[in-house]
Design a protein around this motif. Structure first.
Motif, PDB file in Angstrom:
ATOM      1  N   LEU A 115      62.136  18.329  68.987  1.00 22.51           N
ATOM      2  CA  LEU A 115      61.581  19.521  68.640  1.00 22.51           C
ATOM      3  C   LEU A 115      61.513  20.203  69.998  1.00 22.51           C
ATOM      4  N   SER A 116      61.159  21.595  70.058  1.00 21.53           N
ATOM      5  CA  SER A 116      61.336  22.360  71.195  1.00 21.53           C
ATOM      6  C   SER A 116      60.058  22.905  71.351  1.00 21.53           C
ATOM      7  N   LEU A 117      59.556  22.925  72.633  1.00 24.60           N
ATOM      8  CA  LEU A 117      57.939  23.398  72.968  1.00 24.60           C
ATOM      9  C   LEU A 117      57.941  24.838  72.580  1.00 24.60           C
ATOM     10  N   PHE A 118      59.115  25.799  73.010  1.00 23.56           N
ATOM     11  CA  PHE A 118      58.869  27.261  72.860  1.00 23.56           C
ATOM     12  C   PHE A 118      59.413  27.598  71.596  1.00 23.56           C
ATOM     13  N   PHE A 119      60.568  26.941  71.284  1.00 26.69           N
ATOM     14  CA  PHE A 119      61.257  27.582  70.085  1.00 26.69           C
ATOM     15  C   PHE A 119      60.730  26.881  68.548  1.00 26.69           C
ATOM     16  N   ASP A 120      59.855  25.762  68.748  1.00 22.76           N
ATOM     17  CA  ASP A 120      59.482  25.452  67.655  1.00 22.76           C
ATOM     18  C   ASP A 120      58.031  25.227  67.391  1.00 22.76           C
ATOM     19  N   PHE A 133      61.262  31.933  60.389  1.00 27.28           N
ATOM     20  CA  PHE A 133      61.120  30.700  61.377  1.00 27.28           C
ATOM     21  C   PHE A 133      61.427  29.354  60.875  1.00 27.28           C
ATOM     22  N   VAL A 134      61.202  29.000  59.633  1.00 30.36           N
ATOM     23  CA  VAL A 134      61.316  27.784  58.894  1.00 30.36           C
ATOM     24  C   VAL A 134      62.853  27.446  58.680  1.00 30.36           C
ATOM     25  N   LYS A 135      63.544  28.604  58.416  1.00 31.83           N
ATOM     26  CA  LYS A 135      64.983  28.508  58.043  1.00 31.83           C
ATOM     27  C   LYS A 135      65.782  28.405  59.248  1.00 31.83           C
ATOM     28  N   GLY A 136      65.173  28.560  60.449  1.00 32.70           N
ATOM     29  CA  GLY A 136      65.952  28.627  61.689  1.00 32.70           C
ATOM     30  C   GLY A 136      65.804  27.262  62.391  1.00 32.70           C
ATOM     31  N   GLY A 137      65.483  26.376  61.330  1.00 31.06           N
ATOM     32  CA  GLY A 137      65.052  24.943  62.101  1.00 31.06           C
ATOM     33  C   GLY A 137      66.114  23.913  61.877  1.00 31.06           C
ATOM     34  N   THR A 163      66.914  19.342  57.558  1.00 30.52           N
ATOM     35  CA  THR A 163      65.808  19.270  56.594  1.00 30.52           C
ATOM     36  C   THR A 163      64.422  19.005  57.526  1.00 30.52           C
ATOM     37  N   SER A 164      64.462  17.764  58.427  1.00 32.85           N
ATOM     38  CA  SER A 164      63.240  17.261  58.849  1.00 32.85           C
ATOM     39  C   SER A 164      62.546  18.368  59.859  1.00 32.85           C
ATOM     40  N   VAL A 165      63.273  19.082  60.876  1.00 34.63           N
ATOM     41  CA  VAL A 165      63.038  19.963  61.617  1.00 34.63           C
ATOM     42  C   VAL A 165      62.490  21.104  60.916  1.00 34.63           C
ATOM     43  N   ARG A 166      63.007  21.652  59.738  1.00 38.04           N
ATOM     44  CA  ARG A 166      62.438  22.482  58.842  1.00 38.04           C
ATOM     45  C   ARG A 166      61.039  22.437  58.325  1.00 38.04           C
ATOM     46  N   SER A 167      60.990  21.077  57.855  1.00 43.15           N
ATOM     47  CA  SER A 167      59.603  20.593  57.459  1.00 43.15           C
ATOM     48  C   SER A 167      58.503  20.725  58.600  1.00 43.15           C
ATOM     49  N   ARG A 173      58.636  22.655  61.125  1.00 44.60           N
ATOM     50  CA  ARG A 173      58.387  23.963  61.483  1.00 44.60           C
ATOM     51  C   ARG A 173      57.061  24.648  60.357  1.00 44.60           C
ATOM     52  N   SER A 174      57.494  24.159  59.100  1.00 41.36           N
ATOM     53  CA  SER A 174      56.666  24.545  58.071  1.00 41.36           C
ATOM     54  C   SER A 174      55.199  24.112  58.581  1.00 41.36           C
ATOM     55  N   VAL A 175      54.791  22.863  58.861  1.00 39.85           N
ATOM     56  CA  VAL A 175      53.736  22.335  59.344  1.00 39.85           C
ATOM     57  C   VAL A 175      53.061  23.088  60.476  1.00 39.85           C
ATOM     58  N   LEU A 176      54.029  23.317  61.368  1.00 42.70           N
ATOM     59  CA  LEU A 176      53.442  24.008  62.892  1.00 42.70           C
ATOM     60  C   LEU A 176      52.902  25.282  62.484  1.00 42.70           C
ATOM     61  N   TRP A 177      53.846  26.151  61.540  1.00 41.71           N
ATOM     62  CA  TRP A 177      53.442  27.570  61.045  1.00 41.71           C
ATOM     63  C   TRP A 177      51.888  27.662  60.452  1.00 41.71           C
ATOM     64  N   THR A 178      51.594  26.656  59.639  1.00 40.87           N
ATOM     65  CA  THR A 178      50.455  26.573  58.958  1.00 40.87           C
ATOM     66  C   THR A 178      49.341  26.461  59.776  1.00 40.87           C
ATOM     67  N   ALA A 179      49.649  25.468  60.822  1.00 42.32           N
ATOM     68  CA  ALA A 179      48.558  25.050  61.733  1.00 42.32           C
ATOM     69  C   ALA A 179      48.229  25.929  62.878  1.00 42.32           C
ATOM     70  N   LEU A 180      49.425  26.706  63.322  1.00 44.37           N
ATOM     71  CA  LEU A 180      49.103  27.353  64.630  1.00 44.37           C
ATOM     72  C   LEU A 180      49.179  28.964  64.406  1.00 44.37           C
ATOM     73  N   HIS A 181      50.001  29.458  63.243  1.00 43.88           N
ATOM     74  CA  HIS A 181      50.358  30.760  63.387  1.00 43.88           C
ATOM     75  C   HIS A 181      49.046  31.787  63.316  1.00 43.88           C
ATOM     76  N   ALA A 182      47.994  31.346  62.929  1.00 40.54           N
ATOM     77  CA  ALA A 182      46.843  32.261  63.055  1.00 40.54           C
ATOM     78  C   ALA A 182      46.523  32.484  64.444  1.00 40.54           C
ATOM     79  N   PHE A 183      46.816  31.755  65.336  1.00 42.27           N
ATOM     80  CA  PHE A 183      46.353  32.058  66.803  1.00 42.27           C
ATOM     81  C   PHE A 183      47.142  33.055  67.637  1.00 42.27           C
ATOM     82  N   PRO A 184      46.462  34.002  68.199  1.00 37.22           N
ATOM     83  CA  PRO A 184      47.298  34.979  68.971  1.00 37.22           C
ATOM     84  C   PRO A 184      47.739  34.417  70.133  1.00 37.22           C
TER      85      PRO A 184
END
Length: 1120
Positions: free
Chosen positions: A295-300, A314-318, A321-325, A327-338
């Motif tokens: 995983l990349s700090l900036f791009f993932d 974002f998810v499809k750019g991973g 399969t494991s990276v897309r999965s 990314r999906s977890v990271l989106w759910t956890a962090l996307h709300a943060f500005p």
């Protein structure tokens, strides 16, 4: 200000460097107790140390000791190994965060990982990143051509140190709790006040630096909205994409590898470590058998919070399969943060690429003006002929012996080379030992990178050399690339090497590149490997043919194959050894060259790194072979500093007694002038005192005692300027009475103190003064019939009753003359220094007195001034005693001789004073005394002519205020001498300022300018406080504050710490007014104010008859 970290973590690629970075404990270090349970973070076993001690401190711990991590170093400092070989910066960040949370949880008494510990924590994660072609220790430990004179410990400055300084003291100051993440693959410079607004901050913030659009074509840039929120991260974008990111000035915000997560965001990121497939990023996933993920700090991680990125994109750019999965977890956890961005104006960023040209340029050009570092041509290096280094070249951590010529645009690091050598432009040389010099002689080097490497091949350790061209591209296919700056085809024709020698036949053409070429010999069957095994690759065809067969027969490896075998621990150890080798040369150069350079930072570093024995040995050598008492004294003082550093602040105060009998044989050799034997005895005795801090401190005190013996011998060279004549012997029973004024030091004091006075040179402006109309200091001597010495100390006047009476009838009674606190020590020393009494001698005291003078002597002394007055009482009293004793013994000495005679007496007395007091009290009027930076020590005095009536003006405007505080000048003196021998930059600069201020003060007196004189007094007081911190008691500070509006200037007399304060008032005749002011000031205690006037006559000498029954004395001590 500095950031206060809770934890600092350095992440390392798996199998690369943790053992090298965590190498146990160095001298005297007690690391904090490990957390329980200790998290199995895969830190590896310690390797064998490369320093002389068996358990050297870790590189990271050393930086904590040096103060690189702020004034309050973090309690948790870790090097964390990536659980997978290709984990990526994002996975490394998550793993490091887990390790930090686990350690912090354990330290807080928890038995499980708790996110609560992150609420107030400030965590810094530094990523070492990928291998670097030009430094075997990676970009983080790439050395910069920097020296830091103000550093507490002298050390090589790596990119890691630069980034730690930037993050700790600039970028992160004022940030809230959370986690900072910083790459170490770039050179980053930030202004001292970056201007980041943290008010109301939430979420995650990336740091950017302004850069050109052209530079951005090969790097990442941020696209933001008007509120500064990040919409996208564009990497190697098109010209149009980059243009969208540009600001009004045309620059774009470059991704610089720094990001901050608030405490909330950090907690949410930590929570993902238990969710597959992100659990595979941590050591727990490794231990649980999870499949690896990159995983990349900036791009993932960071990109999922960008406002212009959709979840689907974002998810499809991973990728897989494991990276897309993930990314999906990271989106759910962090996307709300500005996700906000701050672009730092004036900051600069330079990614450390695999281009040799770029790397050489970064080391030979000055860094950005925003940087806290200043590059220099030679850093931590010993160069015999520095004039052979052209401007624009760079030498770091090297010994260059003989004629080594270095052209502009070339860099040498970590090399020990012996000339004659000539290095052309565009070269980078690194890791070459002295044995390589012969192969280099006569070999033209231009635009090449020549490196020596420590390689570990299973159980075999060896040295391997690599040679490449400055313009070569590591990964470009051979058909369109160069080697040694020429096309591969041309290289093959010249050397006879074939493609089949470098690459396997089945390797595809596009994979055949410099990175994979088996060019570099690793082992020969029957001979040692040497630098010539690669240098022949530069040779003409006629020479190359002779080496080709040998090269083909050797076991060779490509750079790609060598990288996993590089021994970082051995490389760090070799650099360290070379650093202290050149450091020992520096010790010799500084001491033998009388340079005003501090060796204390090097001493601290030697202790931290386990090289104290080597440095002590060098200091022993300098002290025993210099043939100069001044050099030897400074060397012994440096040994005391090393011992003090080894005690690490424990074991008691540095100042203390130094007369233990175990050290007496060594002291005896020094006293007799046998410095070499004395130094050897000291070194032998020292070995018995190294086991614990208390003994180390006591040993340091004895080394300072030994140093003072040599200082005394140096000062006593002034005896040659003492000339004594013969005069008529006064009748038996007739008194020779001497009364002396006190002295005021108006500027320059401390510059007269040995060894400063003969190593730096001194200048002091003094005034002989009457106090309340009287000469307050005096002595009288008469011959008596009894062959004995009667020593009497009176009260404040000649008519006072005796306070101390002592009779000496045997030489043994005088043996304690060199113990300042012994009864009558000063008077005993005066008899010996005037040669009235010979000690040691086979002739008894009674016989000496009868044969020389027909009887004994009686001496009376007095002083109206309190002890520790700061008015020069003890030295002036010594002068008065010597004048009266000379005269009573039928001798006479000039004032100039007396100045040097008192110097001699105070050295014999072991009080170690300077010359300003006797100049001030024995020479009348206003004068400036000077001494040159040389031995023998000679003091020259110049009367300062003042305008008519100015002495009365001074009397009207000068007042003495007794502070009621007694100063402890001896402790101050010990500290000042210690700091001078350490050549602390502030002390050296202050010594310069003292002398220049004295000359300005003399000029103010010549002009009769009270305002300018007051400025000199105020400046002088600041200089005294710099020289002897702590010399201003709180009560004195309050007193000076109260008087400030009414005076042109003010200063404590003498060394400070108490005694008398003298003030130059704006209005005349202010005694009563000042008394009223001070009476109303709280917390002053008992004070008194006294009038003073310039004594233009100076000391008075009278020969008077026997005692009268009424006890009256002609003239008494009242000035005419």
């Amino acid at each position: 200000m500095a950031a206060e970290w809770s934890a600092v973590l350095l992440t390392c690629r798996r199998g690369s460097c943790v053992p090298a970075l965590q190498r146990g404990k160095r001298w005297g270090w007690r690391s904090p107790s490990p957390p329980v349970p200790s998290p199995p973070a895969g830190l590896g076993a310690p390797c064998q140390p490369s320093a002389p001690l068996a358990s050297p401190l870790a590189e990271l711990e050393t930086r904590r000791l040096r103060g690189c991590l702020g004034t309050r170093p973090p309690p948790l400092l870790l090097a964390v190994e990536d659980p997978w070989a290709r984990l990526g910066s994002g996975g490394a960040t998550l793993n490091a965060l887990l390790v930090a949370a686990e350690h912090l949880s354990a330290r807080s008494g928890r038995t499980v990982v708790s996110a609560d510990v992150l609420r107030a924590a400030r965590i810094l994660v530094l990523h070492m990143g990928r291998d670097f072609s030009f430094d075997d220790c990676g970009r983080a430990f790439a050395c910069l051509p920097v020296e830091e004179p103000s550093a507490t410990a002298e050390a090589l400055v790596c990119n890691l140190d630069s980034l730690l300084g930037t993050m700790t003291r600039r970028l992160c100051v004022g940030s809230p709790p959370g986690m900072w993440v910083c790459s170490t693959d770039m050179l980053l410079a930030v202004p001292s006040a970056p201007g980041i607004d943290w008010d109301g901050f939430q979420g995650v913030r990336v740091i950017a630096v302004p850069g050109s659009q052209a530079y951005a074509q090969n790097h990442g840039v941020y696209l933001t909205d008007e509120q500064g929120l990040v919409r996208d991260i564009i990497y190697k974008g098109t010209a149009a994409q980059i243009q969208q990111c540009a600001g009004p000035d045309g620059t774009v915000p470059l991704v610089c590898g720094v990001v901050f997560f608030s405490a909330d965001a950090t907690e949410q990121l930590l929570a993902t470590h238990v969710i597959p497939p992100l659990d595979a990023c941590t050591y727990m996933g490794l231990d649980s058998g999870a499949p690896p993920i990159q995983l990349s700090l900036f791009f993932d991680i960071v990109l999922c919070m960008a406002g212009g990125v959709t979840q689907e994109a974002f998810v499809k750019g991973g990728g897989d399969t494991s990276v897309r999965s993930a990314r999906s977890v990271l989106w759910t956890a962090l996307h709300a943060f500005p996700l906000s961005m701050t672009c730092i104006p004036g900051a600069s960023y330079d990614y450390m690429t695999t281009s040799a040209s770029n790397y050489i340029r970064s080391l030979t050009l000055l860094p950005s003006s925003a940087s806290h570092l200043r590059f220099c041509k030679t850093a931590h290096s010993h160069v015999d002929q520095p004039e052979l280094l052209e401007d624009g070249s760079s030498v770091t951590n090297c010994l260059l012996e003989g004629a080594v010529r270095l052209a502009a645009g070339s860099v040498i690091q970590h090399c020990h080379l012996q000339g004659p050598l000539e290095i052309g432009p565009g070269c980078l040389l690194s890791g070459l030992a002295a044995g390589s010099s012969l192969a280099l002689q006569g070999c033209p080097l231009r635009d090449v990178v020549l490196q020596g490497h420590h390689v570990q091949l299973r159980d075999l350790t060896c040295r391997v050399f690599t040679l490449t061209g400055r313009l070569d591209d590591w990964q470009r296919p051979a058909k369109e690339a160069t080697y040694l700056n020429v096309p591969w085809a041309e290289f093959f024709r010249r050397t006879g090497i074939r493609e089949g020698d470098l690459w396997d036949a089945e390797m595809p053409q596009e994979s055949r590149c410099l990175l994979s070429a088996r060019l570099f010999p690793v082992l020969h069957a029957c001979e040692a490997l040497g630098l010539e095994d690669v240098l022949w690759l530069l040779a003409p065809a006629a020479v190359a043919g002779k080496r080709l067969a040998c090269w083909r027969a050797a076991w060779r490896m490509s750079w790609q194959e060598l990288l996993p075998c590089l021994d970082m621990a051995a490389e760090l150890g070799a650099r360290q050894a070379l650093f202290f080798l050149q450091g020992r040369r520096k010790v010799q150069r500084v001491l033998l060259g009388h340079q005003d350079v501090s060796l204390l930072p090097l001493a601290r570093s030697a202790v931290y790194e386990g090289y104290h024995e080597a440095v002590l040995g060098t200091l022993d050598e300098v002290a025993s072979t210099a043939g100069d008492a001044g050099i030897a004294a400074r060397a012994l003082a440096c040994i005391a500093e090393v011992l003090g550093c080894m005690a690490q602040g424990e074991g008691g105060l540095r100042s203390g007694p130094a007369a233990n009998r175990e050290w007496a044989p060594a002291f005896g050799h020094l006293e007799s002038g046998d410095i070499a034997s004395g130094v050897r005895e000291l070194a032998a005795e020292r070995q018995k005192w190294m086991s614990r801090p208390a003994l180390l401190v006591r040993a340091a005190r004895h080394y300072e005692g030994a140093e003072q013996i040599l200082v005394r011998q140096a000062v006593m060279s002034s005896c040659q300027f003492v000339t004594v004549g013969q005069v008529e012997l006064p009748p038996l029973g007739h008194w020779v009475q001497v009364a002396c004024p006190a002295r005021l030091d108006l500027s320059g004091g401390w510059s007269d103190t040995p060894p400063i006075t003969y190593e730096h040179g001194g200048a002091v402006v003094d005034v002989a003064v009457l106090v309340d109309g009287c000469r307050p200091i005096g002595a009288r001597v008469r011959r008596i019939a009894e062959p004995e010495l009667r020593l009497v100390s009176l009260g404040g006047t000649p008519r006072s009753k005796a306070v101390v009476q002592l009779v000496c009838r045997e030489l043994e009674d005088l043996q304690d003359y060199c113990q300042p606190h012994a009864p009558g020590a000063l008077l005993k020393a005066a008899f010996i220094c005037t040669e009235v009494v010979q000690l040691p001698s086979q002739t008894p005291l009674r016989a000496q007195l009868m044969e020389g003078f027909g009887g004994g002597f009686e001496v009376h002394t007095w002083s109206k001034l309190p002890h520790g007055s700061g008015l020069g009482t003890s030295s002036i009293l010594a002068g008065a005693v010597m004048v009266s004793l000379y005269r009573a013994a039928g001798k006479a000495a000039s004032t100039q001789s007396l100045i040097h005679a008192v110097l001699h007496l105070e050295q014999r007395l072991t009080t170690g004073g300077g010359w300003q007091d006797q100049v001030g009290g024995l020479v009348p009027g206003i004068k400036i005394g000077r001494s040159k930076a040389q031995l023998p020590l000679r003091v020259e005095v110049e009367q300062i002519p003042v305008p008519d009536g100015f002495t009365q003006t001074l009397a009207d405007h000068l007042l003495l205020v007794y502070t009621g505080k007694t100063r402890l000048a001896r402790n101050l003196l010990q500290d000042v001498v210690r700091n001078w021998y350490a050549r602390l930059p502030s002390i050296v600069q202050n010594a310069d300022a003292l002398v220049s201020n004295a000359e300005e003060c003399a000029q103010a007196l010549r002009q009769g300018n009270l305002l300018l004189l007051g400025e000199c007094l105020d400046r002088y007081w600041q200089q005294k406080k710099c020289m002897a911190p702590g010399c201003e008691p709180l009560a004195v500070g309050r007193m000076m504050d109260a008087l400030w509006p009414y005076v042109y200037g003010q200063c404590l007399a003498g060394a400070g710490g108490g005694g008398f304060l003298y003030v130059l008032t704006k209005a005349p005749q202010q005694k009563e007014a000042l008394h009223q002011i001070l009476t109303k000031t709280e917390g002053l205690g008992n004070f008194s104010i006294h009038s003073i006037e310039v004594d233009m006559r100076g000391l008075s000498v009278e020969v008077v008859g026997c005692d009268r029954k009424d006890g009256a004395w002609p003239s008494d001590d009242i000035a005419p």
